[in-house]
Enzyme design. Structure first.
Site, short mmCIF file in Angstrom:
data_model
loop_
_atom_site.label_atom_id
_atom_site.label_comp_id
_atom_site.label_asym_id
_atom_site.label_seq_id
_atom_site.Cartn_x
_atom_site.Cartn_y
_atom_site.Cartn_z
N GLU A 55 0.82 -1.22 0.00
CA GLU A 55 0.00 0.00 0.00
C GLU A 55 0.85 1.27 0.00
OE1 GLU A 55 -3.12 -0.04 2.92
OE2 GLU A 55 -4.20 -1.58 1.82
N GLU B 274 -4.89 -8.66 0.41
CA GLU B 274 -5.62 -8.48 1.68
C GLU B 274 -7.10 -8.51 1.38
OE1 GLU B 274 -4.36 -5.16 4.27
OE2 GLU B 274 -2.32 -5.62 3.62
C1 GAL Z 1 -4.43 -2.39 5.17
C2 GAL Z 1 -2.95 -2.47 5.53
C3 GAL Z 1 -2.74 -3.42 6.69
C4 GAL Z 1 -3.71 -3.13 7.78
C5 GAL Z 1 -5.11 -3.26 7.24
C6 GAL Z 1 -6.20 -3.09 8.27
O1 GAL Z 1 -4.72 -1.27 4.43
O2 GAL Z 1 -2.21 -2.91 4.44
O3 GAL Z 1 -1.43 -3.28 7.16
O4 GAL Z 1 -3.47 -1.84 8.24
O5 GAL Z 1 -5.28 -2.28 6.25
O6 GAL Z 1 -7.46 -3.15 7.66
#
Ligand code: GAL
Length: 742
Positions: free
Chosen positions: A354, A431
């Site tokens: 990100e 993610e």
């Molecule tokens: C994402 C990030 C993660 C964590 C997650 C929580 O954007 O890459 O490290 O912060 O959000 O939802």
């Protein structure tokens, strides 16, 4: 060890981690070793470590998560006492979670003859893999630390997964210039290779012997696997010729109550729990993991997304204004890839997570930076694709990702733009979900929006919540079923972790994202994932608990997570009807729930017994019962293993629960439990998974949280013996358990 500081923001766990520290250790070197090389290898020191040997700076590193070597040879004294001092300083380290501080991973001293296998000097690749035979190339880098040229022979023997010799080659007369090094390639053919796979993780071993004349000057042992994989643009991930859907989780580096200090058994246990849920893939968010994690993934059969950085800024200990990214990037990536490239589990390298484009600034994503960072990976290992976890679709649209082999995308189907811009590149969900919940906590009425959060600073475990950038699990299941070009998902996160307690960043000290809580106790979501990811394994799980004294005759919805397709629910023997999973997802935000869970929304609460009978294709597959509990009457202790090693770092996780007189779990119990230990062990940590608890992780007492807590015993090094744990609490019958340390 704390203490927690309730006044601090929760992003780093409200734990102390900021400051400076020193370690000192004395050691003796044999006179007979004079002339040899002496190295110190660190798997991670948080942060900016400086290593002094006998008062002189012998080496330093500038990324707290990275492994590095220090050549101490010029500074040591043979036949005398020596002192190594390690300095750590976290004050310039940037973080979004609990990073820990100081030496938190293994460190090793290596004494070598001047001519030896270089650090990370064995590199095994498998250029050709077929059923009848595989080609295995072993490249050995030999270093010569003496002034004069040296001639050596290199013998490499490959052992098959059963330890039998599979092939051997010897190369003689390798000349290595004084002060220089040389690479030697040996190409082996192995007949009928046994594949490494997530279902049968077969490992080969390469044994290297370096000789000067007849004298063995060095040996090295490397495990590797023979497997083929590819990411495809239209049909996901293929391993050994078949499509394998990635059921992945993100894991942060901490071990809950044990903090950031790595422990192999704690890691193994995390992986065992994930395996039980159906996980076959791990993303090491967002840093180089401890090498032992990769060894475990090799051995247990997980594929790995191996990630080097979160951002390219102070979270990577880099000052963007002072250090060019090229110089910094190559240095870190070299260590990372050289260290990790023999692990068959690793199938993707990740250059970051990100990273915003931020035009004009020196840390953001640009086409050029993605290219050179990816190329550094390829320079040290061209056998795996390079990716990055992205979150801004415009980055794809503006074609900044040309140099990436595989698209990694976080949340809310943002991968769609990437797929449009790069239809020929494979893509996976780096993610997914980021759903949140507190184990054991249920709140009514049910939320009608996923971002509607409780005033209690806990998150209801009806599994209907996630932050606005994220989604509940069911929506992601549905996407993965529809978008079959996707290689699969990595859920944020497998376990709760210290820090980032969204949505209660001020109040709490640990996350709500975990499918399993910080203590290692599964939340309801665990069974939702298992029911979907392991369709052939019986899961029948009822929620919520059935203790609602204030809601007699009022509505308490009941959910059942099962691998079956239909459930009949009974309350005190009366059928409340059958529900069947929907074939298609419905409309609205929660429309996909009916496809993956069985929801009995109209149940009126009366105490007693709830029973779920699950069916698949018309046949009963299993049942589950949930009973109203009476007052807590006794304690139950359940160790995860009854026999552990007297190694000094082996662990036993003991689950502590409160039961009523009929052995029903008391789902609301919060009794204070006091512990006594007799025998060769100590309490390494205690936790109950409550993100709001400021009770210390190291103590001899702890409160239960919704009926449960977890105590972690650590053995003392020595001959072993019986470890007796006694748990006592006012008004409850105490419990004891014996674990053997051997
Ligand atoms: C994402 C990030 C993660 C964590 C997650 C929580 O954007 O890459 O490290 O912060 O959000 O939802």
């Amino acid at each position: 060890t704390g203490p927690f500081n309730p006044k601090e923001d929760g992003y780093a766990g409200k734990l102390p981690w900021w400051g400076e520290g020193w370690y000192r250790k004395s050691f003796k070197l044999d006179k007979a070793d004079a002339g040899k090389r002496v190295y110190f290898d660190f798997d991670g020191v948080m942060a900016f470590p400086k290593v002094y040997v006998n008062g002189q700076l012998a080496g330093e590193w500038d990324y707290g998560y990275m492994s590095f070597r220090v050549d101490a040879t010029p500074f040591v004294k043979f036949g005398a006492d020596n002192v190594i001092a390690v300095y750590a300083d976290t004050r310039k380290h940037g973080t979004r979670w609990y990073p820990g501080a100081g030496i938190y991973r293994k460190e090793t001293m290596t004494i070598n003859e001047p001519v030896h296998v270089a650090h990370w000097g064995t590199y095994v690749t498998t250029p050709e893999v077929a059923d009848a035979s595989a080609k295995v190339n072993v490249r050995t880098t030999i270093e010569n630390g003496s002034k004069s040229k040296s001639k050596v022979s290199i013998e490499v023997t490959l052992l098959d997964p059963d330890g039998k010799m599979a092939a051997t080659l010897k190369t003689d007369g390798v000349a290595i210039p004084g002060g220089g090094s040389k690479d030697v390639n040996q190409l082996f053919a192995i007949a009928n290779p046994q594949r490494w796979d997530v279902t049968s993780p077969k490992l080969y071993t390469a044994k290297t012997i370096v000789r000067q004349g007849e004298k063995i000057v060095d040996t090295d042992t490397t495990t590797f696997g023979i497997r083929e994989f590819k990411f495809t643009a239209d049909d996901g991930f293929h391993l050994n010729g078949r499509r394998v859907q990635l059921y992945g989780v993100n894991l942060h580096h901490d071990h809950g109550a044990l903090g950031a200090a790595f422990n192999t058994r704690a890691m193994e246990r995390q992986l065992e729990i994930m395996r039980e849920m159906g996980v076959n893939a791990i993303r090491t968010s967002h840093n180089p993991p401890a090498p032992e994690l990769l060894e475990l993934c090799d051995r247990m059969g997980f594929v790995v997304w191996d990630e080097c950085f979160d951002k390219w800024d102070r979270t990577a200990d880099r000052d963007p204004c002072k250090q060019p990214l090229e110089q910094y990037g190559e240095k870190q990536i070299r260590n990372f890839v050289q260290r990790d490239r023999n692990h068959p589990s690793i199938v993707v390298w990740s250059i970051g997570n990100e990273i915003d484009p931020q035009p004009g600034n020196k840390e953001g994503v640009s086409a050029e930076r993605v290219k050179f960072m990816s190329d550094f990976f390829r320079k040290y290992d061209a056998t795996r694709p390079v990716s990055m976890a992205c979150h801004i679709p415009a980055v794809a649209q503006k074609k900044m990702l040309d140099a990436m082999d595989v698209g990694g995308w976080n949340y809310q189907r943002r991968y769609a733009q990437f797929r449009k811009t790069y239809p020929d590149k494979p893509v996976l969900y780096s993610e997914s979900a980021s759903a949140v919940s507190t184990r054991g906590f249920y709140e009514l009425p049910l939320t009608d929006s996923h971002t509607q959060f409780s005033k209690t600073f806990q998150v209801s475990s009806y599994d209907r919540n996630s932050p606005d950038w994220a989604d509940i699990s069911d929506r992601e299941f549905n996407l993965m079923e529809k978008d079959t070009f996707m290689a699969g998902e990595f859920v944020w996160t497998g376990f709760d972790y210290l820090g980032e307690p969204t949505p209660y960043n001020k109040q709490a000290r640990s996350s709500y994202f975990g499918i399993v809580d910080l203590a290692g106790i599964p939340k309801d979501r665990f069974y939702l994932y298992r029911s979907h990811w392991r369709p052939d394994t019986l899961t029948v799980h009822i929620l919520p608990h059935w203790n609602w004294p204030d809601r007699i005759d009022q509505n308490v919805p009941v959910y059942v997570y099962t691998n079956g397709d239909t459930v009949e629910l009974f309350l005190n023997g009366q059928s409340l009807g059958k529900q069947t999973k929907a074939k298609e997802s419905g409309t609205g935000y929660y429309g996909s729930i009916g496809k993956y869970r069985l929801c009995f929304n109209d149940v009126n609460y009366e105490p007693g017994e709830l029973k779920a009978v699950a069916y698949k294709d018309g046949k009963e597959i299993g049942q589950e019962v949930m009973r109203t509990a009476g007052e807590p009457a006794k304690i139950r202790l359940t160790p995860d293993r009854k026999e552990i090693s007297a190694s000094g770092d082996d662990l036993c996780y003991v689950l502590i629960e409160a039961l009523d007189a009929n052995n029903t779990l008391c789902p609301l119990a919060d009794n204070l439990i006091k512990f006594k230990i007799d025998g060769p062990a100590e309490i390494a940590g205690i936790d109950n998974g409550n993100p709001l608890s400021y009770e210390p992780f190291q103590d001899s007492e702890h409160k239960l949280f919704f009926g449960k807590a977890m105590l972690i015993l650590r053995t003392k090094e020595g001959p072993g013996g019986d470890i007796r744990l006694i748990a006592d609490s006012e008004g409850l019958t105490p419990a004891g358990v014996v674990v053997q340390s051997k």
